[in-house]
Design a protein around this motif. Structure first.
Motif, PDB file in Angstrom:
ATOM      1  N   ASP A 120       0.828  -1.197   0.000  1.00  0.00           N
ATOM      2  CA  ASP A 120       0.000   0.000   0.000  1.00  0.00           C
ATOM      3  C   ASP A 120       0.871   1.260   0.000  1.00  0.00           C
ATOM      4  O   ASP A 120       1.835   1.369   0.757  1.00  0.00           O
ATOM      5  N   LYS A 151       0.805   4.808   1.117  1.00  0.00           N
ATOM      6  CA  LYS A 151       0.009   5.571   2.082  1.00  0.00           C
ATOM      7  C   LYS A 151       0.451   7.028   2.213  1.00  0.00           C
ATOM      8  O   LYS A 151      -0.147   7.792   2.963  1.00  0.00           O
ATOM      9  N   GLU A 152       1.514   7.400   1.507  1.00  0.00           N
ATOM     10  CA  GLU A 152       1.969   8.783   1.474  1.00  0.00           C
ATOM     11  C   GLU A 152       2.231   9.179   0.033  1.00  0.00           C
ATOM     12  O   GLU A 152       2.517   8.329  -0.820  1.00  0.00           O
ATOM     13  N   ALA A 185      -3.635   4.661  -1.532  1.00  0.00           N
ATOM     14  CA  ALA A 185      -4.672   4.839  -0.524  1.00  0.00           C
ATOM     15  C   ALA A 185      -5.410   6.162  -0.695  1.00  0.00           C
ATOM     16  O   ALA A 185      -4.896   7.118  -1.303  1.00  0.00           O
TER      17      ALA A 185
END
Length: 413
Positions: free
Chosen positions: A54, A56-57, A76
């Motif tokens: 994933d 995520k940033e 995400a």
């Protein structure tokens, strides 16, 4: 014999004098510079960076690296994945490398004419084939014609990342521009395969233009609901459909071409466009919009023998779905539009609009799904006031250069 000669002369005269705005257009050949019709011959750099899991940033993929997508990679919600022009991203075969941009996330893949972004197979040049990796999935919160207003992706097994649909017509999933997607569409199981590019509930602020999709083992582009437009797209040698629209999508497709080939078709009724509003009528929300697709300056070219090739109809149109065809060229099919039986029984074909369009070298023009000519539909569309022409010129005489091996130019001669 004199009648046949006269028909050919008139057909040739029509094409020679057709308005310049039919089919794909441009003052210059917009294929030049960024496309590649022989991607099996390209030696791409080996991947030196792996992307998995994933994201995520916010992340930027840079041109100085080559990336390998391993497994299902998720961008995400709230995160932006940016890809620099000229970046090469390769998809892993063993793990079905797939990039999923979930609802609320963005993909900014803004290549350039001289530096396109490339998504391709991780296999060596001599071993590449359709279905070497998964593909790209964009999901948004634009309306879909599904009861409840949301649905889950068939292609995304993780329930945390599979939801799409909502009320936001202006949903923005990012940009895909000057980008090539090659050898995607790997099978998930015996009944389902991924597409090169899947758009689910994507909204109208998403920009999709100058995209070439080549050698996909399923659909080049599948659009499930939403409201999004396309411009300057090339679908080349797709195995299934070039474009598959469903679940209430509202879309305009402009200056775009689908190039069919006898060696890249399956036995499940491949088409250039498959257009419907629902998978099951009981799932359809009658209060939502029905699927409507507008084709402006679209060329559909079939390089198969009409009676022998697996691609029969250029467009398959299902009940409660609608299409408008403007300034288009359709060449070499058994049928221009194949209507389902309910469509024909209810005379819904009278709601279809075809303007300033040439249908060339097709066995029939309007048929039912079994490709038998429908006389009522044919009579309706062939009325004098319809700006519509049927010719028999042939693909070798229609286009400036239809040889994809030698700098093709599919503008009309």
């Amino acid at each position: 014999m004199k009648v046949k000669i006269l028909v050919l002369i008139l057909s040739t005269f029509y094409v020679a004098n057709a308005q310049k705005n039919q089919g794909i257009i441009g003052e210059s050949n917009w294929f030049n510079g960024w496309t590649n019709f022989k991607p099996k011959a390209v030696v791409y750099p080996a991947a030196n960076q792996i992307i998995t899991g994933d994201i995520k940033e916010n992340m930027t993929l840079t041109k100085n690296n080559t990336y390998l997508i391993v497994g299902s990679v998720h961008v995400a919600s709230g995160v932006v994945l940016t890809i620099e022009p000229g970046t090469i991203i390769r998809g892993d075969y063993d793990t079905t490398g797939t990039l999923t941009v979930v609802k609320g996330a963005k993909l900014i893949a803004n290549g350039s004419e001289t530096d396109p972004i490339i998504f391709t197979s991780n296999k060596p040049a001599s071993e590449r084939k359709a279905g070497d990796w998964g593909g790209i999935i964009l999901m948004g919160d634009a309306p879909i014609s599904r009861l409840g207003g949301v649905a889950s992706s068939f292609y995304e097994p993780n329930p945390l990342y599979s939801s799409f649909g909502g009320l936001n017509e202006n949903s923005d999933s990012g940009v895909i521009r000057y980008t090539r997607i090659e050898f995607a569409g790997k099978k998930i199981d015996n009944k389902m395969a991924l597409n090169a590019l899947t758009l689910a509930g994507v909204g109208n602020k998403t920009k999709l233009e100058y995209i070439q999709i080549s050698f996909c083992s399923d659909d080049s582009i599948e659009v499930v609901g939403g409201q999004v437009d396309f411009s300057n797209v090339i679908s080349y040698r797709a195995t299934d459909d070039d474009f598959d629209f469903s679940m209430g999508i509202q879309s305009t497709v402009s200056n775009t071409i689908a190039i069919r080939n006898p060696y890249c078709s399956d036995n499940t009724r491949s088409r250039c466009f498959e257009i419907d509003s629902y998978d099951k009528v009981e799932n359809f929300d009658a209060l939502k919009k029905k699927t409507f697709v507008k084709l402006n300056n679209v060329t559909l070219m079939n390089d198969e023998e009409n009676s022998m090739g697996l691609v029969k109809e250029a467009i398959s149109l299902k009940t409660d779905s609608f299409v408008e065809v403007n300034n288009c060229v359709i060449a070499g099919f058994s049928s221009f539009i194949a209507f389902d039986d309910r469509y024909l029984a209810d005379d819904n074909f009278k709601k279809i609009k075809v303007y300033n369009t040439t249908v060339d070298s097709c066995t029939e023009v309007f048929t039912n799904e079994t490709l038998n000519k429908d006389q009522n539909a044919s009579n309706w569309f062939m009325q004098n006031e319809k700006l519509f022409a049927v010719t028999n010129v042939g693909i070798n005489n229609l286009f400036k250069n239809n040889d994809v091996k030698r700098k093709p130019d599919f503008r009309l001669k």
